[in-house]
Design a protein around this motif. Structure first.
Motif, mmCIF file in Angstrom:
data_model
loop_
_atom_site.group_PDB
_atom_site.id
_atom_site.type_symbol
_atom_site.label_atom_id
_atom_site.label_comp_id
_atom_site.label_asym_id
_atom_site.label_seq_id
_atom_site.Cartn_x
_atom_site.Cartn_y
_atom_site.Cartn_z
ATOM 1 N N THR A 26 0.852 -1.177 0.000
ATOM 2 C CA THR A 26 0.000 0.000 0.000
ATOM 3 C C THR A 26 0.893 1.233 0.000
ATOM 4 N N TYR A 27 0.482 2.258 -0.713
ATOM 5 C CA TYR A 27 1.291 3.474 -0.833
ATOM 6 C C TYR A 27 0.663 4.591 -0.021
ATOM 7 N N CYS A 28 1.492 5.297 0.745
ATOM 8 C CA CYS A 28 1.053 6.370 1.623
ATOM 9 C C CYS A 28 1.938 7.593 1.439
ATOM 10 N N VAL A 29 1.374 8.734 1.736
ATOM 11 C CA VAL A 29 2.114 9.991 1.655
ATOM 12 C C VAL A 29 3.067 10.081 2.849
ATOM 13 N N ILE A 30 4.288 10.478 2.568
ATOM 14 C CA ILE A 30 5.255 10.773 3.629
ATOM 15 C C ILE A 30 5.640 12.236 3.513
ATOM 16 N N SER A 31 6.066 12.814 4.613
ATOM 17 C CA SER A 31 6.536 14.201 4.560
ATOM 18 C C SER A 31 7.969 14.260 5.054
ATOM 19 N N VAL A 49 4.242 0.502 1.835
ATOM 20 C CA VAL A 49 4.043 -0.178 3.117
ATOM 21 C C VAL A 49 3.516 -1.585 2.867
ATOM 22 N N LYS A 50 4.134 -2.560 3.537
ATOM 23 C CA LYS A 50 3.671 -3.947 3.467
ATOM 24 C C LYS A 50 3.720 -4.516 4.875
ATOM 25 N N ASP A 51 2.627 -5.107 5.308
ATOM 26 C CA ASP A 51 2.547 -5.679 6.666
ATOM 27 C C ASP A 51 2.944 -4.642 7.717
ATOM 28 N N ASP A 52 2.486 -3.406 7.541
ATOM 29 C CA ASP A 52 2.747 -2.291 8.460
ATOM 30 C C ASP A 52 4.224 -1.913 8.572
ATOM 31 N N ILE A 53 5.013 -2.280 7.576
ATOM 32 C CA ILE A 53 6.431 -1.926 7.542
ATOM 33 C C ILE A 53 6.708 -1.138 6.265
ATOM 34 N N ILE A 54 7.393 -0.017 6.405
ATOM 35 C CA ILE A 54 7.777 0.764 5.229
ATOM 36 C C ILE A 54 8.913 0.022 4.538
ATOM 37 N N ILE A 55 8.651 -0.453 3.315
ATOM 38 C CA ILE A 55 9.662 -1.234 2.593
ATOM 39 C C ILE A 55 10.464 -0.391 1.606
ATOM 40 N N CYS A 72 -0.313 8.950 -4.972
ATOM 41 C CA CYS A 72 -0.384 7.820 -4.051
ATOM 42 C C CYS A 72 -1.647 6.992 -4.303
ATOM 43 N N ILE A 73 -2.763 7.649 -4.456
ATOM 44 C CA ILE A 73 -4.030 6.958 -4.726
ATOM 45 C C ILE A 73 -3.957 6.228 -6.062
ATOM 46 N N LEU A 74 -3.363 6.862 -7.060
ATOM 47 C CA LEU A 74 -3.203 6.229 -8.370
ATOM 48 C C LEU A 74 -2.335 4.964 -8.270
#
Length: 95
Positions: A26-31, A49-55, A72-74
């Protein structure tokens, strides 16, 4: 003097809340907060993010939160393979 700090933004982006399969990336915004000569600048990028870990991360794509959020949504809608994250980020910067 230049300093840098990265933060995963989870409360402002829907990227994590729509993921029902924990094994899915899953892709999330980082700052990133940059302080350059005493002035603070916030840039945004994407974290994979995979299994709650930023990969993986593609930081500092833009100072425009909405642009990075849309990207990110795309990435999530198209189930982007993480191997292509940096290519997508480079294309977004080039626009």
């Amino acid at each position: 003097m230049k300093t840098k700090e990265k933060t995963l933004i989870t409360n402002e982006t829907p990227c994590l809340s729509n993921c029902s399969d924990s094994s899915k990336v899953t892709y999330c915004v980082i700052s990133s907060s940059l302080t350059i000569d005493g002035e603070q600048v916030t840039t945004y990028g994407i974290g994979a993010v995979k299994d709650d870990i930023i990969i993986d991360t593609a930081p500092d794509i833009s100072v425009d939160f909405d642009k990075v959020k849309s990207l990110c949504i795309l990435c999530n809608e198209n189930d982007l393979d993480p191997i292509h994250l940096h290519d997508v980020a480079q294309d977004a910067v080039a626009e």
